[in-house]
Design a protein around this motif. Structure first.
Motif, PDB file in Angstrom:
ATOM      1  N   SER A  14      28.563  47.274   6.213  1.00 40.24           N
ATOM      2  CA  SER A  14      28.242  46.551   7.453  1.00 40.24           C
ATOM      3  C   SER A  14      27.920  45.083   7.169  1.00 40.24           C
ATOM      4  CB  SER A  14      27.088  47.224   8.207  1.00 40.24           C
ATOM      5  OG  SER A  14      25.948  47.309   7.401  1.00 40.24           O
ATOM      6  N   ASN A  34      22.928  43.841  -3.331  1.00 42.57           N
ATOM      7  CA  ASN A  34      23.007  44.339  -4.700  1.00 42.57           C
ATOM      8  C   ASN A  34      24.242  43.855  -5.434  1.00 42.57           C
ATOM      9  OD1 ASN A  34      20.867  46.060  -5.353  1.00 42.57           O
ATOM     10  ND2 ASN A  34      21.583  47.499  -3.796  1.00 42.57           N
ATOM     11  N   LEU A  37      26.983  46.111  -4.785  1.00 42.20           N
ATOM     12  CA  LEU A  37      27.216  46.093  -3.325  1.00 42.20           C
ATOM     13  C   LEU A  37      26.390  47.138  -2.576  1.00 42.20           C
ATOM     14  CD1 LEU A  37      31.038  45.318  -2.985  1.00 42.20           C
ATOM     15  CD2 LEU A  37      29.109  43.752  -3.214  1.00 42.20           C
ATOM     16  N   SER A  38      26.610  48.453  -2.879  1.00 43.81           N
ATOM     17  CA  SER A  38      25.841  49.475  -2.161  1.00 43.81           C
ATOM     18  C   SER A  38      25.855  50.765  -2.955  1.00 43.81           C
ATOM     19  CB  SER A  38      26.473  49.705  -0.779  1.00 43.81           C
ATOM     20  OG  SER A  38      26.314  51.035  -0.354  1.00 43.81           O
ATOM     21  N   ASN A  49      38.074  59.334   5.254  1.00 41.27           N
ATOM     22  CA  ASN A  49      38.046  58.936   6.670  1.00 41.27           C
ATOM     23  C   ASN A  49      37.950  57.427   6.849  1.00 41.27           C
ATOM     24  OD1 ASN A  49      35.450  58.633   5.751  1.00 41.27           O
ATOM     25  ND2 ASN A  49      34.480  59.473   7.577  1.00 41.27           N
ATOM     26  N   VAL A  81      14.945  40.926  -0.147  1.00 44.17           N
ATOM     27  CA  VAL A  81      14.208  40.269   0.940  1.00 44.17           C
ATOM     28  C   VAL A  81      12.963  41.096   1.245  1.00 44.17           C
ATOM     29  CG1 VAL A  81      14.306  39.588   3.363  1.00 44.17           C
ATOM     30  CG2 VAL A  81      16.289  39.229   1.889  1.00 44.17           C
ATOM     31  N   ASP A 255      24.162  51.854   9.045  1.00 45.06           N
ATOM     32  CA  ASP A 255      23.315  53.047   9.044  1.00 45.06           C
ATOM     33  C   ASP A 255      21.929  52.783   9.633  1.00 45.06           C
ATOM     34  OD1 ASP A 255      25.379  54.363   7.813  1.00 45.06           O
ATOM     35  OD2 ASP A 255      24.308  54.843   5.960  1.00 45.06           O
ATOM     36  N   TYR A 263      31.327  54.757   7.014  1.00 41.70           N
ATOM     37  CA  TYR A 263      31.795  53.406   6.658  1.00 41.70           C
ATOM     38  C   TYR A 263      32.392  52.675   7.854  1.00 41.70           C
ATOM     39  CZ  TYR A 263      31.345  55.065   1.882  1.00 41.70           C
ATOM     40  OH  TYR A 263      30.864  55.568   0.729  1.00 41.70           O
TER      41      TYR A 263
HETATM   42  C1  LIG Z   1      27.334  60.341  -1.655  1.00 43.07           C
HETATM   43  C2  LIG Z   1      27.771  59.690  -0.354  1.00 43.07           C
HETATM   44  C3  LIG Z   1      29.049  59.905   0.118  1.00 43.07           C
HETATM   45  C4  LIG Z   1      29.468  59.327   1.326  1.00 43.07           C
HETATM   46  N1  LIG Z   1      30.742  59.564   1.756  1.00 43.07           N
HETATM   47  C5  LIG Z   1      31.168  58.996   2.916  1.00 43.07           C
HETATM   48  C6  LIG Z   1      32.527  59.214   3.370  1.00 43.07           C
HETATM   49  O1  LIG Z   1      33.326  59.906   2.738  1.00 43.07           O
HETATM   50  N2  LIG Z   1      32.895  58.598   4.526  1.00 43.07           N
HETATM   51  C7  LIG Z   1      32.054  57.808   5.252  1.00 43.07           C
HETATM   52  O2  LIG Z   1      32.477  57.252   6.268  1.00 43.07           O
HETATM   53  N3  LIG Z   1      30.769  57.581   4.837  1.00 43.07           N
HETATM   54  C8  LIG Z   1      30.312  58.164   3.697  1.00 43.07           C
HETATM   55  N4  LIG Z   1      29.011  57.953   3.271  1.00 43.07           N
HETATM   56  C9  LIG Z   1      28.104  57.140   4.125  1.00 43.07           C
HETATM   57  C10 LIG Z   1      28.292  55.649   3.851  1.00 43.07           C
HETATM   58  O3  LIG Z   1      28.044  55.422   2.492  1.00 43.07           O
HETATM   59  C11 LIG Z   1      27.331  54.819   4.715  1.00 43.07           C
HETATM   60  O4  LIG Z   1      27.505  55.144   6.067  1.00 43.07           O
HETATM   61  C12 LIG Z   1      27.581  53.311   4.527  1.00 43.07           C
HETATM   62  O5  LIG Z   1      27.441  52.939   3.181  1.00 43.07           O
HETATM   63  C13 LIG Z   1      26.629  52.517   5.396  1.00 43.07           C
HETATM   64  O6  LIG Z   1      26.825  51.164   5.177  1.00 43.07           O
HETATM   65  P1  LIG Z   1      25.663  50.108   5.458  1.00 43.07           P
HETATM   66  O7  LIG Z   1      26.273  48.767   5.197  1.00 43.07           O
HETATM   67  O8  LIG Z   1      25.069  50.362   6.787  1.00 43.07           O
HETATM   68  O9  LIG Z   1      24.514  50.440   4.397  1.00 43.07           O
HETATM   69  P2  LIG Z   1      24.538  50.594   2.824  1.00 43.07           P
HETATM   70  O10 LIG Z   1      25.909  50.872   2.320  1.00 43.07           O
HETATM   71  O11 LIG Z   1      23.464  51.568   2.509  1.00 43.07           O
HETATM   72  O12 LIG Z   1      24.136  49.152   2.293  1.00 43.07           O
HETATM   73  C14 LIG Z   1      22.864  48.584   2.529  1.00 43.07           C
HETATM   74  C15 LIG Z   1      22.605  47.534   1.473  1.00 43.07           C
HETATM   75  O13 LIG Z   1      21.497  46.732   1.862  1.00 43.07           O
HETATM   76  C16 LIG Z   1      20.686  46.479   0.731  1.00 43.07           C
HETATM   77  N5  LIG Z   1      19.331  46.170   1.175  1.00 43.07           N
HETATM   78  C17 LIG Z   1      18.530  46.929   1.941  1.00 43.07           C
HETATM   79  N6  LIG Z   1      17.354  46.305   2.138  1.00 43.07           N
HETATM   80  C18 LIG Z   1      17.441  45.121   1.490  1.00 43.07           C
HETATM   81  C19 LIG Z   1      16.527  44.045   1.326  1.00 43.07           C
HETATM   82  N7  LIG Z   1      15.307  44.072   1.872  1.00 43.07           N
HETATM   83  N8  LIG Z   1      16.917  42.980   0.597  1.00 43.07           N
HETATM   84  C20 LIG Z   1      18.165  42.940   0.051  1.00 43.07           C
HETATM   85  N9  LIG Z   1      19.070  43.944   0.172  1.00 43.07           N
HETATM   86  C21 LIG Z   1      18.698  45.010   0.887  1.00 43.07           C
HETATM   87  C22 LIG Z   1      20.753  47.803  -0.032  1.00 43.07           C
HETATM   88  O14 LIG Z   1      20.340  47.639  -1.348  1.00 43.07           O
HETATM   89  C23 LIG Z   1      22.249  48.110   0.104  1.00 43.07           C
HETATM   90  O15 LIG Z   1      22.969  47.468  -0.896  1.00 43.07           O
HETATM   91  C24 LIG Z   1      28.577  58.516   2.074  1.00 43.07           C
HETATM   92  C25 LIG Z   1      27.291  58.294   1.579  1.00 43.07           C
HETATM   93  C26 LIG Z   1      26.876  58.862   0.396  1.00 43.07           C
HETATM   94  C27 LIG Z   1      25.475  58.605  -0.113  1.00 43.07           C
END
Ligand SMILES: Cc1cc2nc3c(=O)[nH]c(=O)nc-3n(C[C@H](O)[C@H](O)[C@H](O)COP(=O)(O)OP(=O)(O)OC[C@H]3O[C@@H](n4cnc5c(N)ncnc54)[C@H](O)[C@@H]3O)c2cc1C
Length: 286
Positions: A14, A34, A37-38, A49, A81, A255, A263
């Motif tokens: 995101s 990070n 990245l994540s 998907n 942060v 999330d 994703y």
């Molecule tokens: C094992 C596993 C398998 C998955 N498989 C799938 C799949 O097959 N298909 C699918 O659609 N989804 C899947 N998911 C879910 C998917 O990973 C998440 O929905 C997606 O990563 C969410 O993205 P995001 O950007 O919201 O958050 P995230 O990817 O969690 O990224 C958030 C980032 O923000 C950073 N952050 C947070 N707070 C701070 C702060 N205060 N300062 C600096 N940085 C910060 C974190 O360190 C992290 O790097 C899976 C998840 C897991 C754990």
């Protein structure tokens, strides 16, 4: 001090989607997160998907995301942060060592899957904290216990040990630990933080530790801790269809705004947040 147009907190799908969309529109951005990245991205064994990438692994997807941002000259600032304050015209974004300013903020924090431990909420601010380096001076010559959920917590423990009398480190993951001799590692399961008015001890499965402070160091702190006044709903940041939170100029995506945790939902929300932030910025200029 340089004032960015948009600060993006989080480098998962995101946050990156928000970053590329804001950059395409020539906005001056800063993105925190990070170097990998994540964690959620790297851990996924097979992703079936994500449209256009059937059968890709999480690390392969991460590499594609990395190339995309490299090609667009977007660099991740790897500072965590700790606090974001709405100052009216802008936001002040605090890391352990620096303050940044941005006109708009997009929270792309992901979700913390681990639950708070017993006593954590009650004693928050009374010996319980989420940033050890920020509060270390308060614990000069005192006893500090750190619950470390990731490797970055080790350097915080080493830093605190320069000031505190004693530092206990409870690792919540398996690895080699790079800690100095002043830090004592306790491999045990924390059950409860106990204290009347302020922290007195940490109860673990097999032992108890008398301590003045307990720091809980995860990838992210609860959003309402990060941004005072942020409205939550069922454990997620409350947003409208423009991805606006209750705080003007502060958006959220991915999330951290709620289920489904996927994703494509995260990427879509990051884009919507960035486009609305960009639009609001241009209406300020008119
Ligand atoms: C094992 C596993 C398998 C998955 N498989 C799938 C799949 O097959 N298909 C699918 O659609 N989804 C899947 N998911 C879910 C998917 O990973 C998440 O929905 C997606 O990563 C969410 O993205 P995001 O950007 O919201 O958050 P995230 O990817 O969690 O990224 C958030 C980032 O923000 C950073 N952050 C947070 N707070 C701070 C702060 N205060 N300062 C600096 N940085 C910060 C974190 O360190 C992290 O790097 C899976 C998840 C897991 C754990």
């Amino acid at each position: 001090m340089e004032r960015y147009d948009i600060a993006i907190i989080g480098s998962g799908p995101s946050g990156l989607s928000a970053a590329i969309n804001a950059k395409v529109r020539n906005k001056n951005i800063i993105i925190f997160g990070n170097s990998n990245l994540s964690r959620s991205l790297v851990l996924a064994p097979k992703v079936n998907n994500y449209l256009g990438f059937y059968g890709i692994s999480g690390t392969e997807l991460r590499d594609k995301f990395q190339k995309h941002i490299d090609d667009m000259n977007i660099n991740i600032n790897t500072e965590k942060v700790n606090n974001i304050y709405a100052m009216g015209e802008y936001f002040a974004i605090m890391t352990a060592n620096k303050t940044y300013e941005a006109k708009k903020v997009i929270l792309a924090l992901g979700i913390e899957h681990t639950k708070p431990i017993e006593g954590e909420d009650k004693l928050l601010g009374r010996g319980v904290g989420y940033c050890a380096t920020c509060d270390a001076p308060l614990y000069r010559n005192k006893i500090v216990t750190i619950l470390g959920y990731n490797k970055e917590a080790e350097s915080e423990a080493n830093y605190v040990s320069e000031m505190a009398n004693k530092v206990y480190y409870i690792p919540m993951y398996k690895d080699e630990y790079e800690l100095n001799d002043k830090v004592e590692i306790v491999k045990d399961k924390p059950l409860e933080i106990v204290g009347s008015g302020k922290v007195e001890k940490l109860v673990l499965k097999n032992t108890e530790i008398s301590t003045d402070g307990v720091f809980i160091l995860k990838d992210s702190a609860p959003p309402q801790q990060l941004v005072p006044g942020l409205e939550m709903e069922d454990g997620h940041i409350k947003v409208n269809r423009k991805m606006e939170t209750n705080i003007e100029g502060c958006y959220a995506a991915g999330d951290c705004t709620g289920k489904p945790y996927q994703y494509m939902k995260a990427v879509g929300e990051g884009q919507v947040a960035a486009l609305n932030a960009v639009e609001e910025l241009s209406s300020i200029l008119k």
